[in-house]
Design a protein around this motif. Structure first.
Motif, PDB file in Angstrom:
ATOM      1  N   GLY B 303       0.766  -1.233   0.000  1.00 59.86           N
ATOM      2  CA  GLY B 303       0.000   0.000   0.000  1.00 59.86           C
ATOM      3  C   GLY B 303       0.795   1.281   0.000  1.00 59.86           C
ATOM      4  N   ALA B 304       1.933   1.300  -0.691  1.00 60.67           N
ATOM      5  CA  ALA B 304       2.642   2.560  -0.876  1.00 60.67           C
ATOM      6  C   ALA B 304       2.182   3.133  -2.201  1.00 60.67           C
ATOM      7  CB  ALA B 304       4.144   2.332  -0.888  1.00 60.67           C
ATOM      8  N   GLU B 323      10.949   1.255  -5.325  1.00 63.06           N
ATOM      9  CA  GLU B 323      11.590   2.513  -5.681  1.00 63.06           C
ATOM     10  C   GLU B 323      11.655   2.563  -7.205  1.00 63.06           C
ATOM     11  OE1 GLU B 323      15.887   3.167  -4.686  1.00 63.06           O
ATOM     12  OE2 GLU B 323      14.961   3.680  -2.785  1.00 63.06           O
ATOM     13  N   GLU B 474       4.612  14.490  -0.399  1.00 62.62           N
ATOM     14  CA  GLU B 474       5.844  14.518   0.394  1.00 62.62           C
ATOM     15  C   GLU B 474       5.991  13.200   1.147  1.00 62.62           C
ATOM     16  OE1 GLU B 474       5.703  17.463   3.473  1.00 62.62           O
ATOM     17  OE2 GLU B 474       7.671  16.933   4.273  1.00 62.62           O
ATOM     18  N   GLU B 475       4.876  12.749   1.730  1.00 62.16           N
ATOM     19  CA  GLU B 475       4.942  11.528   2.529  1.00 62.16           C
ATOM     20  C   GLU B 475       5.033  10.270   1.686  1.00 62.16           C
ATOM     21  OE1 GLU B 475       1.569  12.024   5.044  1.00 62.16           O
ATOM     22  OE2 GLU B 475       2.615  13.496   6.286  1.00 62.16           O
ATOM     23  N   GLU B 476       4.478  10.342   0.480  1.00 64.21           N
ATOM     24  CA  GLU B 476       4.461   9.141  -0.357  1.00 64.21           C
ATOM     25  C   GLU B 476       5.624   9.073  -1.339  1.00 64.21           C
ATOM     26  OE1 GLU B 476       2.640   6.466  -0.033  1.00 64.21           O
ATOM     27  OE2 GLU B 476       1.590   7.315   1.679  1.00 64.21           O
ATOM     28  N   SER B 477       6.384  10.138  -1.451  1.00 63.21           N
ATOM     29  CA  SER B 477       7.564  10.097  -2.318  1.00 63.21           C
ATOM     30  C   SER B 477       8.483   8.999  -1.804  1.00 63.21           C
ATOM     31  CB  SER B 477       8.280  11.444  -2.224  1.00 63.21           C
ATOM     32  OG  SER B 477       9.644  11.312  -2.553  1.00 63.21           O
ATOM     33  N   CYS B 478       9.127   8.284  -2.727  1.00 56.20           N
ATOM     34  CA  CYS B 478      10.030   7.230  -2.238  1.00 56.20           C
ATOM     35  C   CYS B 478      11.229   7.871  -1.572  1.00 56.20           C
ATOM     36  CB  CYS B 478      10.436   6.296  -3.369  1.00 56.20           C
ATOM     37  SG  CYS B 478      11.805   6.880  -4.362  1.00 56.20           S
ATOM     38  N   GLY B 479      11.548   9.109  -1.954  1.00 56.05           N
ATOM     39  CA  GLY B 479      12.617   9.835  -1.283  1.00 56.05           C
ATOM     40  C   GLY B 479      13.959   9.752  -1.976  1.00 56.05           C
ATOM     41  N   ARG B 485      12.065  14.688  -2.947  1.00 50.15           N
ATOM     42  CA  ARG B 485      11.943  14.581  -1.494  1.00 50.15           C
ATOM     43  C   ARG B 485      12.041  15.957  -0.840  1.00 50.15           C
ATOM     44  NH1 ARG B 485      16.214  13.919   1.928  1.00 50.15           N
ATOM     45  NH2 ARG B 485      17.447  13.152   0.202  1.00 50.15           N
TER      46      ARG B 485
END
Ligand SMILES: Cc1cc2nc3c(=O)[nH]c(=O)nc-3n(C[C@H](O)[C@H](O)[C@H](O)COP(=O)(O)O)c2cc1C
Ligand code: FES
Lengths: 244, 625
Positions: B303-304, B323, B474-479, B485
């Motif tokens: 669930g990402a 990713e 922002e929270e769901e970005s893989c980063g 990010r």
């Protein structure tokens, strides 16, 4: 990489490269300087810092990609320093310098690109998650003691389950390659993030703060100036630029 | 003939179809009760039980079939009940209504007035589903079947012509013909990017590397979107059939259905459907005696949101961190385990059997140039009829929101509609007549996405909306990408500043500059669209941003830092309801005399506004109301 030679166009100049070579390597062969933070010749490409972006494709339908992860293909047209690329790179550097101002590598890159504003709220992060250490550990030291965990704001580099890793041999490879650790300004956190005045302060911070083991070339000076007395960042850029 | 033995040829499938259709004698009555997630919440399961009980009590099991089905679409009015062949339709049915419906409507063909649907705009009672405005203006191809199918019964699916497309393909077409048919239909991916599906299949088919894989993308991470879920829950065999046809065309022997863990019912239904199809000889080895081998496996995602992106999905499928990675190579060249892989959305796969059955020209007949067929949207937010709507591409937003959606509740004004999920953009009133197709939406600064439509009314603050979606991203970005990010974090901070009264004119310029950089520099579709919520609202609602900055005024009264609550002397009768609920005890006043709010202590929770029956509590902002 295959031995097949293909034709590409780099900044308008025709060029022959091996098929499968990445765009960054091809540009560097041409002597074109593309800034990078997360790239190292000895490691696989990762594409995290986005500084090495270039614009590819025919003039009316271009696309911006990271050159370290994009492979050359027959007929590829590349522009490494278009306005769109430069504006974006500058913005990324401004983001970097506001969040990880303690890295000399970043300060120098910002200066070299004429970043003269630091408009975001200062942060002092030690790590910009370029992942060089992760790849160093995995690909050169064959240890895989550290990796990324979490996503978004929670993303970080750590050992499995945040516990001391049995795989780590304390080789220090991770610290050696880190663009933030190996040249970190150890002085107190400045409240302006764009420092860019390392060059001509005296006494240098190494002299004053030697016990803090600052490895910056003398001397950034952020740490020894009286509080509140910061030089406007703008005034110093040109001097740093000549040096960089 | 029944499904005790696997089907060995298309002839056998046809025979079975004949038997199943015949079994339904002329006076066969059927009552379909939606057991989609929305209606189950409204108590649909007890409605099903009640009907079964009443019917067995009356000894009518032979005559009346009770069919629990998937989502009908009109979730707002659930639990829904429809009857065939009469076409009668009752919304918001309760278990206690079962007897009356059976006695009157099913047996005597007369409607139960009090249960009828009333059009909120004209207050006219409507008896047949087909006449309800919500359905009347739609063109339902995929969703229509949901209302007539028991998703747990493969025979039911076969009886409506299921697996006929697959049989036709296996018998009479070669893989190239199938691909040409899909290309000619103009079917484009329904998962977001709108890439031509036939082209994708063709590229994959031409890859020398073996084996090849198929993936059905049922990650569906957009908040408020649930069309893929409803297809899997309501009509899982359509997707399986579509994938089998794809497997034949592309030459794949293994497929995956990647579905999010938060969809337990979808997982259950599709898993059961796969088992049934396998037993029936419609999946697995030597499908229908044709020599085609293709099997499916259900894989649950954690669930990402970013795992819906195809390259991240593949990594997740391989058991790695979800990713995204650089494309090219595209999944069709190097996908699952570096083998050629076709990834399509649930709705894309579900369209395939219809295209085979009806021909590509039929499909092109719907929609606009460049965007063929129908598209399912999940219509949610401040709109009267929320639910799933299926319309031909190219209808206008106005038709969807007003004709189908029935307009804005409580007489409020329409303000904006957000399309394309969290990374989409907001469109203002002036763009209500924009046709919904891939190209037009792109031009207007937003995207089709997978089909979320969130309607907003005058009480919505667009800066706050931009902040909400930016925070989600922002929270769901893989980063991984720094631009994504850090960029989403900084955009959200700047939007926070504006919403909380710290904005300066410089904020807007910086936001625009940053937004373009984020969209330009990031690698995957998430980062490349991450600034859309902010950029599109800034483009269409700039005055609202400026009011926040220059006048500290939030005209919608949403941004708590910029509003004050006051009590109007003329309306307050001193009932003290407000002071009783005030959690910070900042409302003072004697019973039966004027109450006042001590602004400094007010936490702006809005409790007083909610309880005041006299409309005496007022929100003001920046000197205005
Ligand atoms: C951040 C992000 C999230 C996505 N989420 C989904 C999703 O939930 N479901 C989906 O089908 N496609 C999603 N996609 C699109 C997929 O990457 C891919 O384009 C699609 O599954 C291809 O199928 P199609 O051609 O049938 O549309 C997403 C893309 C991005 C960038
Ligand atoms: S859940 Fe019943 S109509 Fe959607």
């Amino acid at each position: 990489m295959s031995a097949k030679v293909i034709n590409i166009t780099m900044n308008g100049l025709p060029m022959e490269v091996y098929e499968g070579m990445n765009v960054l390597e091809a540009a560097r062969i041409m002597g074109i300087d593309i800034p990078t933070l997360c790239y190292d010749e000895g490691l696989s490409s990762y594409g995290a810092c986005r500084l090495c972006i270039v614009e590819i494709g025919p003039q009316d339908r271009t696309k911006v990609v990271s050159s370290c992860t994009y492979r050359c293909e027959e007929g590829l047209e590349i522009r490494t320093h278009s306005k769109r690329v430069m504006d974006t790179r500058k913005m990324i550097l401004e983001l970097l310098v506001c969040s990880t101002p303690g890295s000399k590598t970043i300060q120098d890159l910002a200066a070299a690109h004429g970043v003269i504003t630091a408009r975001f709220k200062p942060e002092h992060e030690d790590c910009m998650l370029c992942g060089l250490c992760v790849r160093m550990c995995k690909e050169q030291m064959m240890a895989t003691a550290i990796d990324f965990a979490g996503r978004g704001p929670d993303r970080r580099i750590t050992t499995p389950f945040d516990e001391a890793s049995a795989l780590c041999r304390h080789c220090g490879g991770c610290m050696f390659i880190c663009p933030a650790c190996s040249s970190r300004c150890m002085g107190p956190d400045a409240d302006t993030t764009l420092c860019s005045s390392c060059l001509n302060l005296s006494p240098s911070c190494v002299e004053v703060y030697d016990h803090q083991q600052c490895w910056m070339p003398p001397g950034c000076g952020t740490c020894i100036r009286p509080e509140g007395d910061y030089l406007p960042a703008t005034g110093r850029i040109s001097e740093v630029k000549t040096e960089a | 003939m029944s499904l005790d033995n696997p089907i060995r040829s298309s002839g056998e499938l046809e025979d079975l179809h004949g038997v199943l259709v015949e079994r339904r004698s002329e006076d066969h009555l059927c009552i379909s009760i939606c057991t989609g997630t929305g209606c189950v919440v409204g108590g649909a399961e007890s409605v099903v039980d009640a009907f079964v009980e009443v019917i067995s009590e009356m000894g009518l099991e032979e005559k009346i079939e009770v069919k629990p089905t998937g989502c009908h679409g009109f979730c707002e009015m659930g639990p829904l009940v429809t009857m065939t062949p009469s076409g009668y339709f009752y919304p918001q049915v309760h278990a206690r209504d079962a007897r009356e419906i059976v006695e009157k409507t099913l047996l005597n063909n007369e409607v139960v007035e009090k249960l009828l649907y009333h059009d909120p705009q004209t207050d006219e009672a409507i008896a047949r589903e087909a006449d309800v405005p919500f359905y009347k203006h739609q063109k339902r191809i995929i969703l229509a079947e949901n209302g007539h199918l028991n998703p747990t019964d493969i025979e039911d699916y076969i009886s409506i012509g299921g697996y006929k497309g697959l049989a036709h393909v296996l018998d009479e077409m070669n893989p190239d013909e199938v691909i040409t048919c899909v290309i000619d239909s103009g079917l484009a991916g329904r998962g977001g990017a709108g890439f031509p599906t036939g082209k994708k299949w063709e590229i994959c088919q031409k890859q020398p590397s073996e084996p090849k894989y198929l993936v059905c993308n049922a990650d569906e991470g957009d908040p408020g979107a649930y069309m893929d879920r409803s297809i899997l829950e309501g009509n899982p065999h359509r997707v399986i059939e579509g994938m089998c046809i794809g497997a034949f065309a592309i030459g794949a022997s293994q497929g995956f259905i990647y579905v999010r863990h938060e969809y337990p019912l979808a997982v259950e239904r599709i898993t059961l459907a796969i088992e049934d199809a396998r037993t029936a000889g419609l999946l697995g080895e030597d499908i229908m005696g044709s020599g085609l081998n293709f099997d499916l496996k259900v894989v649950r995602g954690a669930g990402a949101f970013v795992c819906g992106e195809e390259s991240a999905l593949l990594k997740s499928l391989e058991g790695l961190k979800g990713e995204p990675k650089q494309r090219p190579p595209f999944p069709v060249e190097k996908g699952f385990q570096n083998k050629p892989t076709v990834i399509n959305n649930v709705e894309t796969w579900a369209n395939v059997p219809h295209i085979i059955n009806n021909g590509p020209e039929w499909f092109v007949g719907f929609g606009t140039e460049g965007s063929a067929g129908t598209k399912i949207f999940s219509l949610v937010g401040k709109v009267n009829n929320t639910g799933l709507v299926e319309v031909p591409m190219g209808v206008t937003i106005r038709e969807i929101v007003f004709d189908i959606g029935g307009g804005i509740p409580n007489g409020k004004e329409f303000k904006a509609v957000q399309t394309g999920g969290p990374a989409g953009g907001c469109l203002p009133t002036s763009m209500l007549d924009l046709p919904v197709d891939f190209h037009a939406l792109q031009e207007a600064g937003t995207i089709m996405g997978s089909g979320g439509l969130i309607v907003m009314d005058e009480d919505t603050c667009m800066v706050d909306v931009a902040r909400y979606f930016t925070k989600f991203l922002e929270e769901e970005s893989c980063g991984k990408c720094y631009s994504c990010r850090k960029g989403t974090q900084r955009m959200r901070e700047l939007l926070d500043d504006i919403c909380e009264g710290r904005g300066t004119p410089g904020h807007l310029a910086l936001l625009e500059e940053l937004g373009h950089a984020v969209n330009t520099a990031s690698m995957c579709g998430l980062g490349q669209n991450a600034a859309n919520p902010m950029l599109s609202t800034l483009r269409h609602f700039r005055d609202e941003y400026e009011a926040h900055i220059n006048e500290h005024r939030c005209s919608a009264g949403v941004c708590t830092e910029l509003i004050q609550y006051t009590i109007l002397e003329e309306f307050c009768d001193g009932c003290a309801a407000c002071s009783k609920v005030c959690p910070s005890e900042c409302i003072v006043g004697e019973k039966d005399s004027l109450h006042t709010i001590i602004t400094e202590d007010c936490i702006k929770c809005g409790s007083c506004l909610n309880v005041c029956t006299r409309g005496a509590v007022l929100i003001t902002s920046g000197g205005g109301v």
